[in-house]
Design an enzyme around this catalytic site. Structure first.
Site, PDB file in Angstrom:
ATOM      1  CE  LYS A 223      -4.268  -2.057   1.619  1.00  0.00           C
ATOM      2  NZ  LYS A 223      -5.346  -2.093   2.617  1.00  0.00           N
ATOM      3  NE  ARG A 262      -7.082  -8.680   0.307  1.00  0.00           N
ATOM      4  CZ  ARG A 262      -6.686  -7.904  -0.702  1.00  0.00           C
ATOM      5  NH1 ARG A 262      -5.724  -7.012  -0.504  1.00  0.00           N
ATOM      6  NH2 ARG A 262      -7.262  -8.009  -1.899  1.00  0.00           N
TER       7      ARG A 262
END
Length: 284
Positions: A223, A262
């Site tokens: 991210k 994840r």
């Protein structure tokens, strides 16, 4: 009866979090640039992640990067369902990453056992109804709006307290719709209506989410708040080169004993978890 009718959430091993491997069946994913947009390529990649040890395969047909435009329901179904069907017998639990109840229900019928809704039931009021009816696991993520404007909503008095309170409201709505507590996983939603600094604060206060007495899933992989980690010149690191920083975050998550992590790169995540396990055993 659907494939998930009598299922429960996968059990977390004693020595590490579960590892959820990501399969993006999108042309515009921030992390892999549409590399697995073709169903055959996505299925092959999912099988590779299973072979590397992934406990859960998370299949998504809608990009949720900031500014992304939504596909139609038909487009999302065409992307996701063939891949769910192709991976349902691969040996891992299959999760469908969707905000649409219609897609979730079709995916569960095709073999998915977890609904991973980044809106936590807010984008589609029928999502919790589908989760209740199918008995599938239900990931409720903290969410404040769709990708096109979510970053404008990253305004909090106390980011940890506010996210916990809003997440509790989302969980309460799911329970009211008939979802059992045993089905629910919570996710603080790193990167979704969160600034980089707010993401770090949430990571520092993971115990606040664990106090909600529900399994905690965290997705930090590649991210944007990791974009400058390890950069030799201070410039942004491309998404596909952020696995080193992701692995470092996975060490933190393993130490915090979250339920699942994840990630896009499964191997480095297992290595990170192994480091934590060996350190813990050495202290014994």
């Amino acid at each position: 009866m659907t494939a998930a009718a009598n299922s429960v959430l996968p059990h977390r091993p004693a020595d590490r979090p579960l590892v959820m491997g990501v399969v993006n069946v999108t042309p515009d994913s921030f992390s892999d640039g549409g590399r697995y947009f073709d169903a055959a390529a996505a299925i092959t990649h999912g099988r590779e992640l299973v072979a590397q040890g992934a406990d859960i395969i998370d299949i998504g047909g809608e990009s949720t990067r900031p500014g992304a435009q939504r596909p139609t329901v038909q487009e999302e179904l065409a992307r996701v369902i063939p891949v769910v069907e192709g991976l349902a017998e691969a040996g891992a639990w299959i999760s469908v990453d969707t905000m649409r109840a219609e897609v979730a229900e079709s995916a569960v019928a095709a073999g998915a056992r977890i609904i991973n809704d980044v809106s936590g039931g807010l984008a589609d009021p029928q999502m919790a109804v589908v989760a209740a009816r199918t008995g599938a696991g239900f990931v409720v993520m903290h969410w404040r709006g769709h990708s096109h404007d979510m970053q404008s909503r990253a305004i909090y008095d106390d980011v940890t307290a506010d996210v916990c309170r809003e997440l509790a409201d989302q969980v309460g709505a799911a329970l009211d719709a008939g979802v059992s507590r045993e089905q629910i996983v919570i996710d603080p939603g790193l990167g979704f209506a969160k600034t980089a600094d707010q993401n770090w604060v949430l990571l520092q206060h993971l115990s606040a989410f664990q106090q909600m007495q529900l399994p905690v899933l965290v997705g930090a992989s590649r991210k944007s708040f990791l974009a400058r980690m390890g950069s030799p010149d201070g410039g942004p690191v491309p998404a596909e080169q952020r696995d080193f920083a992701t692995a470092a975050v996975s060490v933190v998550l393993a130490q915090a004993q979250v339920w699942a992590i994840r990630v896009h790169d499964v191997r480095s995540t297992f290595a990170a978890c192994d480091v934590v396990t060996h350190l813990r055993e050495a202290r014994g």
